[in-house]
Design a protein around this motif. Structure first.
Motif, PDB file in Angstrom:
ATOM      1  N   MET B 249       0.815  -1.222   0.000  1.00  0.00           N
ATOM      2  CA  MET B 249       0.000   0.000   0.000  1.00  0.00           C
ATOM      3  C   MET B 249       0.848   1.271   0.000  1.00  0.00           C
ATOM      4  O   MET B 249       0.500   2.250  -0.648  1.00  0.00           O
ATOM      5  CB  MET B 249      -0.924   0.017   1.228  1.00  0.00           C
ATOM      6  N   VAL B 355      -9.171  -2.513  11.179  1.00  0.00           N
ATOM      7  CA  VAL B 355      -8.151  -1.753  11.909  1.00  0.00           C
ATOM      8  C   VAL B 355      -7.441  -0.818  10.927  1.00  0.00           C
ATOM      9  O   VAL B 355      -7.594  -0.972   9.709  1.00  0.00           O
ATOM     10  CB  VAL B 355      -7.109  -2.694  12.576  1.00  0.00           C
ATOM     11  N   PRO B 356      -6.706   0.162  11.434  1.00  0.00           N
ATOM     12  CA  PRO B 356      -5.900   0.966  10.507  1.00  0.00           C
ATOM     13  C   PRO B 356      -5.046   0.017   9.664  1.00  0.00           C
ATOM     14  O   PRO B 356      -4.474  -0.929  10.208  1.00  0.00           O
ATOM     15  CB  PRO B 356      -5.040   1.820  11.444  1.00  0.00           C
ATOM     16  N   PRO B 357      -4.979   0.240   8.360  1.00  0.00           N
ATOM     17  CA  PRO B 357      -4.349  -0.759   7.483  1.00  0.00           C
ATOM     18  C   PRO B 357      -2.944  -1.188   7.917  1.00  0.00           C
ATOM     19  O   PRO B 357      -2.591  -2.356   7.769  1.00  0.00           O
ATOM     20  CB  PRO B 357      -4.353  -0.088   6.108  1.00  0.00           C
ATOM     21  N   ALA B 358      -2.179  -0.275   8.479  1.00  0.00           N
ATOM     22  CA  ALA B 358      -0.819  -0.643   8.879  1.00  0.00           C
ATOM     23  C   ALA B 358      -0.811  -1.603  10.063  1.00  0.00           C
ATOM     24  O   ALA B 358       0.208  -2.224  10.365  1.00  0.00           O
ATOM     25  CB  ALA B 358      -0.004   0.616   9.203  1.00  0.00           C
ATOM     26  N   ASP B 386      -7.533  -2.931   2.874  1.00  0.00           N
ATOM     27  CA  ASP B 386      -8.184  -1.829   3.587  1.00  0.00           C
ATOM     28  C   ASP B 386      -8.347  -2.099   5.074  1.00  0.00           C
ATOM     29  O   ASP B 386      -9.186  -1.478   5.740  1.00  0.00           O
ATOM     30  CB  ASP B 386      -9.494  -1.359   2.923  1.00  0.00           C
TER      31      ASP B 386
END
Lengths: 473, 473
Positions: B249, B355-358, B386
């Protein structure tokens, strides 16, 4: 009798306790005046606040809201005051809450490609902050050099890049909002998708500061497009220029970043204002088409496709601006059209209609007829690619104030009816505010307005937050 | 005592008058049964309706709603019943309103690149209808061959192409909605931007049929991407595979159409279910990465960039599927994972955290620990690009029903707390329904839930529309 209470000495003292004495303005007409209006042309849209507070945190805003809610004093949040529908005007007096001190970029999260900012950060500063990291925030309102991101969110600002990138709403992932009752609520988050309850984030976006006070915004960023080319396509007539817009959208196979339309009058006014002398300002109308991307060859191919198509559709000249200096020169003319109109014409009314994109040529034709019928000028410009057109209705210097005031509502009624017949709405990005509220019924049903009012009542039962906007309760 | 009234013989007779006798089901347990559940694993989530009606128009639905609202009979709208959180289950009995007869494509508007469909149109049929015109609807839920667009809108369906194209919400421009009071309201329109009042369209999207019954949808279409390539990237371990996702990403400079993650167990179950024998099913985990576009060279360049990056990040094999047959074979395995789990395991619970993608690698690691702690299996798959992961918690055949029922809530509490710590939420695209409502407080505040309830009360004061979903009033 007003349902609201005045800002008494005692309330002013409370406010000073909350934010500190030097951040409260009251009993000083000169200092209050700048907070009495936004950029909506016409003094009639202004209203003096009784007090202005300049808090530095959501906590302070929560305390102010709680106080105001208990005492029935209206509060009106204010960003940079660059709005065009009166959204930040304290229509019932009371307290203006200025977000200008809440201007910190809180976090750039490169791993998630997101940024968290306070509501008072200037829109353009976001891109200044992230450019070196190869990231891009796609919001591009024409007032980007001054407007605040909180205001952009509250109004769901559109702007010059929405054809490809969409409006502000698409990039808002999370919000911190202070409710009229003084609660601080977090909504959404650093999440690309989230169906945990109703989409309150998107209900807040575009709610014009009437449902909550936005204090913090989490924005989605995208990879910075490395290459951008602007085409300035000159047409002999406005008819030819505007007819090309839907054709570019549907038959080029490309989604340009921008398709801006400017008629001759709009360009000339802006050039005059900027003391700019571009040789092509005598064209009948022009389209400013931008393409961007990360692959140089593809961007070149795209702009050639669009340029050739425009020539086929009647453009007698296509200028290519493939460097930042020339690009900025052209965009500056586009961005300064509203300001130029404001300076050169006293009596005017700025409109922001939106229609299905394929109907854009029809509405421009109707505006011409309307202008002729009422002997006014209705020059048009704007984001034609997404069906959103700005028009400045103005009259000759020989008109009396009375004539203007009695004629304008008739023109607007007719204009909005035409828009409604084409399936359009009365605002694409500037908002309803109090400027357009009495015309809501020309484009939406009583039942729809009933739903809006029900939502407002649910979230602001005392009706203290920015009252008098969008509708009267 | 229930606040609701039963569907009496007299009410049933009224319903028959409205939609015609043959379109009302009541007093027939066998025929009512299919309307008592959706695809949520577990019989405990079902509830029998008292009556099912199959209207053919918004007018009929308005009459049904008016009747139900007057008589205090709950109504629950139902699409294809492919939901995964119990959204279409009539939790308080009453009347199920099936949208299956409202399945007409009303208009393809090529000039505006928009389509207007009734709510009962199957999602996949939209693309079947428009492909020949070079247009594309970007919704791609895994149940696309059966699910209805009305349900997609009500749940804000995500799916396999959301990384690049976004979720359903982005494409919904206009809605026709029947209110619980039986009014038919038009919202939005064929407009690419619109700030005429609050964004009621986006409030309806994802509201799980609790604020209004969606009868008509205007969708934005985009030019059909001509080229698509799928990469199946095999990794030795799930750790390596999932760690690659945020790297793709942020450091490829490309936004892939899809980044789907499948661990070994998920792939094996699906292959077994489909009687498919792919040689690479023994990899530790795999990523399915799709790139698409209109320029062949660019798509090729993109997939080579992504493929090379995956190899650098540990993929021991990258298969390229550049033709529809091979692509479909791989995607079919992906799409059938949930169905396979349902068939092969009796006791299971399907999750949909985001969750936040990272943070996707962190949550997968936590799930492993959690599975070990409780001696359950938590295989994972889903839209990792995502930040949205599907997990199926299941237990061994030696577990008693009691053990499963007493242990599962503990696992879920812990799982959701982990998600919350990472800034995530309990549903990315499946919705809350009644399956997850008691866990809302693990990720959102009491004040936030208070706002949701206030909105519900405002738009459905008698609480007759799909009651018991998202929260208890």
């Amino acid at each position: 009798m007003s349902r609201y209470s005045p800002v008494t000495e005692e309330i002013a003292a409370e406010l000073k306790k909350i934010v500190g004495e030097k951040y409260v303005i009251c009993n000083d007409a000169e200092k209050l005046e700048p907070y009495s209006h936004d950029e909506t042309p016409g003094k009639e849209w202004g209203r003096m606040p009784e007090a202005v507070v300049r808090p530095s945190s959501a906590d302070e805003i929560a305390k102010i809201a709680k106080l105001a809610n208990e005492r029935m004093v209206p509060i009106t949040p204010r960003g940079a005051g660059s709005g065009l529908s009166g959204g930040a005007v304290p229509l019932h007096g009371g307290i203006v809450i200025s977000l200008d001190r809440m201007n910190k970029v809180l976090e750039l999260d490169k791993d998630n490609m997101m940024i968290t900012v306070e509501a008072g950060v200037i829109a353009n500063d976001i891109n200044e902050h992230i450019r070196e990291h190869g990231l891009f925030y796609a919001g591009y309102p024409m007032s980007m050099e001054t407007c605040y991101i909180g205001g952009n969110v509250a109004e769901n600002a559109g702007g010059g890049k929405a054809v490809k990138y969409g409006v502000t709403a698409r990039y808002v992932l999370g919000l911190e909002v202070v409710t009229p009752a003084g609660e601080i609520v977090q909504m959404g988050g650093k999440l690309l998708k989230d169906v945990t309850g109703y989409n309150m984030v998107q209900l807040m976006v575009g709610s014009e500061g009437t449902l909550g006070i936005i204090t913090k915004v989490i924005l989605k960023l995208i990879p910075l497009p490395k290459y951008q080319v602007d085409l300035l396509c000159l047409f002999k007539s406005s008819e030819e220029a505007i007819a090309a817009v839907p054709r570019i959208m549907t038959s080029s196979g490309i989604t340009p970043t921008s398709i801006e339309y400017m008629d001759r009058e709009s360009v000339q006014e802006s050039c005059k204002y900027l003391n700019e002398n571009i040789s092509y300002q005598d064209a009948g109308a022009m389209l400013l088409v931008t393409v961007d991307g990360s692959e140089k060859e593809l961007v070149e191919k795209d702009y050639e496709t669009v340029g050739t198509l425009c020539e086929k559709l009647g453009a007698f000249e296509v200028y290519v601006a493939d460097n930042p200096t020339t690009s900025e020169r052209i965009w500056k003319i586009r961005r300064n059209i509203p300001e130029a109109f404001s300076v050169f014409s006293k009596r005017q009314c700025g409109e922001d209609i939106v229609v299905p994109p394929a109907s854009i040529p029809l509405i421009v034709a109707e505006f011409k007829k309307l202008a002729a019928k009422y002997s006014v000028r209705i020059p048009s410009y704007g984001h034609a690619g997404d069906g959103n057109l700005h028009s400045r209705i103005s009259c000759g210097t020989d008109w009396s104030d009375e004539k203007w005031k009695s004629t304008l509502p008739k023109i607007l009624e007719e204009l909005y009816s035409l828009v409604n017949k084409l399936g359009g709405k009365i605002s694409g990005e500037h908002g309803i505010g109090h400027k357009r509220k009495k015309y809501m019924r020309t484009v939406v049903s009583e039942e729809y307005i009933g739903m809006l009012k029900a939502v407002k009542r649910a979230l602001d039962p005392n009706y203290i937050l920015n009252p008098g906007k969008i509708f009267d309760l």
